[in-house]
Design a protein around this motif. Structure first.
Motif, PDB file in Angstrom:
ATOM      1  N   UNK A   1       0.854  -1.188   0.000  1.00  0.00           N
ATOM      2  CA  UNK A   1       0.000   0.000   0.000  1.00  0.00           C
ATOM      3  C   UNK A   1       0.888   1.235   0.000  1.00  0.00           C
ATOM      4  N   UNK A   2       0.875   1.995  -1.082  1.00  0.00           N
ATOM      5  CA  UNK A   2       1.741   3.164  -1.195  1.00  0.00           C
ATOM      6  C   UNK A   2       0.971   4.445  -0.867  1.00  0.00           C
ATOM      7  N   UNK A   3       1.662   5.503  -0.427  1.00  0.00           N
ATOM      8  CA  UNK A   3       0.994   6.755  -0.064  1.00  0.00           C
ATOM      9  C   UNK A   3       0.120   7.294  -1.197  1.00  0.00           C
ATOM     10  N   UNK A   4      -1.081   7.687  -0.830  1.00  0.00           N
ATOM     11  CA  UNK A   4      -2.016   8.242  -1.802  1.00  0.00           C
ATOM     12  C   UNK A   4      -2.997   7.232  -2.360  1.00  0.00           C
ATOM     13  N   UNK A   5      -2.673   5.957  -2.240  1.00  0.00           N
ATOM     14  CA  UNK A   5      -3.550   4.926  -2.795  1.00  0.00           C
ATOM     15  C   UNK A   5      -4.746   4.637  -1.892  1.00  0.00           C
ATOM     16  N   UNK A   6      -5.878   4.411  -2.521  1.00  0.00           N
ATOM     17  CA  UNK A   6      -7.089   3.995  -1.810  1.00  0.00           C
ATOM     18  C   UNK A   6      -7.384   2.541  -2.156  1.00  0.00           C
ATOM     19  N   UNK A   7      -7.741   1.766  -1.141  1.00  0.00           N
ATOM     20  CA  UNK A   7      -8.164   0.383  -1.339  1.00  0.00           C
ATOM     21  C   UNK A   7      -9.606   0.263  -0.867  1.00  0.00           C
ATOM     22  N   UNK A   8     -10.443  -0.341  -1.699  1.00  0.00           N
ATOM     23  CA  UNK A   8     -11.836  -0.574  -1.347  1.00  0.00           C
ATOM     24  C   UNK A   8     -12.058  -2.083  -1.264  1.00  0.00           C
TER      25      UNK A   8
END
Length: 394
Positions: free
Chosen positions: A311-318
């Protein structure tokens, strides 16, 4: 079982019981219709003092049995409240009332630093590409911004860099205020010492906007490209048009000098949005280890269900709240901050009681169904062999 945070619901005094015979008969059953009456116009419950929010009841009303749709507001409110209490106890309602008073106390004393967050303008904080995809609501627009690296895990970019900078500054200001005032703030979960519940400090308006205007459109509607994939996120595909009716939003900080990460867990949500706000050094992947229904929450992990995502900065996971997940720390020096938005729908929880098995999304249900089918097929083959063998013997 650990969950990301505890529940938040609307509050108020309890509604007095309805005494009419017809209402008593109907309410004793307290069951919803499987499909909504889309032509029915729901009542507004804002002026009634109820345990549950008006928006929640209005959303639920379309699923009332036909005989209850023509009842007065008080009868309908009582009927729906009886159903909701299966999932939200009076004790939890009392806690919700306490939280409401607690939050009002904070808001009357705490002075926000980044007021733009509280007024939340999507054009300031959301990427143009993300806003356009939501606005267009087409197969092509969603293909451009969303990827699915593993079944049921959806990844996309949605926020401007400035949003993260302001959010971090605001959270640090909240902590500083709490320390100076010696004010004990509520934490996202019982073992957290550094996390902050954003709703308590007035950011519930921002989170509600994100949930209703941007996350919900991704999860709804049969015209959307990702329906077939996103159906796996929700309990019932036919209910994809129903709005989330509550949420719980917070910041968690994990690392060497911050909170220890939670073990693998489920979220108390139907859908969870997990956004990486800040990350230092490599490592700290998120592990997904299979989706489970209530019946199979503690069943074993299957190798094919395991997925590790960086999970990298700025990424959203749904992902679905029932998708078991947790951090996979590969280095001791990894530090990260994440914004979690748990989106809830009381209707999904009620409708789950109508089903016994969920092979479409529960990994264990699917496994058991496959085993039954294999056993049935083997029995049929065995029977055919006996018939054929018997015929040759004659």
């Amino acid at each position: 079982m650990a969950v990301d945070g505890d529940g938040t619901v609307g509050g108020g005094d309890s509604q007095p019981p309805v005494t009419t015979a017809a209402a008593t008969t109907e309410m004793a059953i307290a069951r919803l219709s499987r499909f909504p009456n889309m032509e029915h116009i729901s009542d507004n419950y804002e002026d009634l003092k109820l345990e549950f929010s008006s928006s929640m009841l209005s959303s639920l009303e379309k699923y009332l049995p036909p005989a209850m749709l023509t009842a007065n507001r008080e009868e309908k409110a009582k009927f729906m409240s009886d159903i909701l209490r299966k999932y939200i106890s009076r004790e939890e309602c009392s806690k919700a009332n306490w939280r409401k008073t607690y939050s009002q106390r904070i808001k009357s004393n705490y002075q926000p630093l980044c007021r733009e967050l509280y007024n939340f303008d999507p054009e300031l904080f959301l990427l143009p590409s993300f806003r356009k995809a939501i606005s267009d609501n087409t197969e092509e627009s969603f293909r451009r911004i969303i990827s699915e690296p593993f079944p049921g895990v959806f990844v996309f970019q949605m926020f401007q860099p400035d949003f993260f900078q302001k959010l971090i500054v605001e959270v640090e200001n909240i902590k500083k205020w709490a320390h100076e005032k010696k004010f004990q703030i509520r934490r996202p979960y019982h073992t957290s010492r550094y996390g902050v519940v954003l709703d308590d400090f007035g950011l519930d308006i921002m989170l509600k906007t994100l949930m209703e205007d941007f996350i919900f459109p991704i999860c709804k509607g049969k015209e959307v490209f990702y329906l077939n994939a996103l159906e796996r996120l929700l309990f019932f595909p036919e209910l994809c048009g129903t709005m989330f009716d509550s949420h719980h939003g917070f910041i968690v900080e994990n690392g060497e000098d911050r909170d220890a990460p939670l073990d693998h867990h489920f979220d108390d949500s139907e859908i969870t949005l997990n956004v990486c706000v800040r990350k230092q050094f490599e490592g700290g992947e998120i592990s997904f280890i299979g989706t489970r229904c209530v019946k199979h929450m503690r069943t074993n992990i299957k190798p094919e269900e395991v997925f590790h995502y960086s999970h990298t900065p700025g990424q959203a996971i749904l992902h679905r709240g029932r998708h078991r997940h947790g951090p996979r720390t590969t280095t001791n020096s990894c530090s990260r901050a994440n914004m979690i938005l748990c989106c809830r729908n009381s209707l999904f929880r009620e409708m789950e009681t109508y089903e016994k098995e969920f092979p479409e999304w529960c990994g264990q249900c699917a496994h058991e169904k496959k085993e039954k089918e294999s056993q049935s097929l083997a029995a049929k083959r065995k029977g055919m062999i006996r018939i054929v063998g018997g015929g040759k013997a004659r």
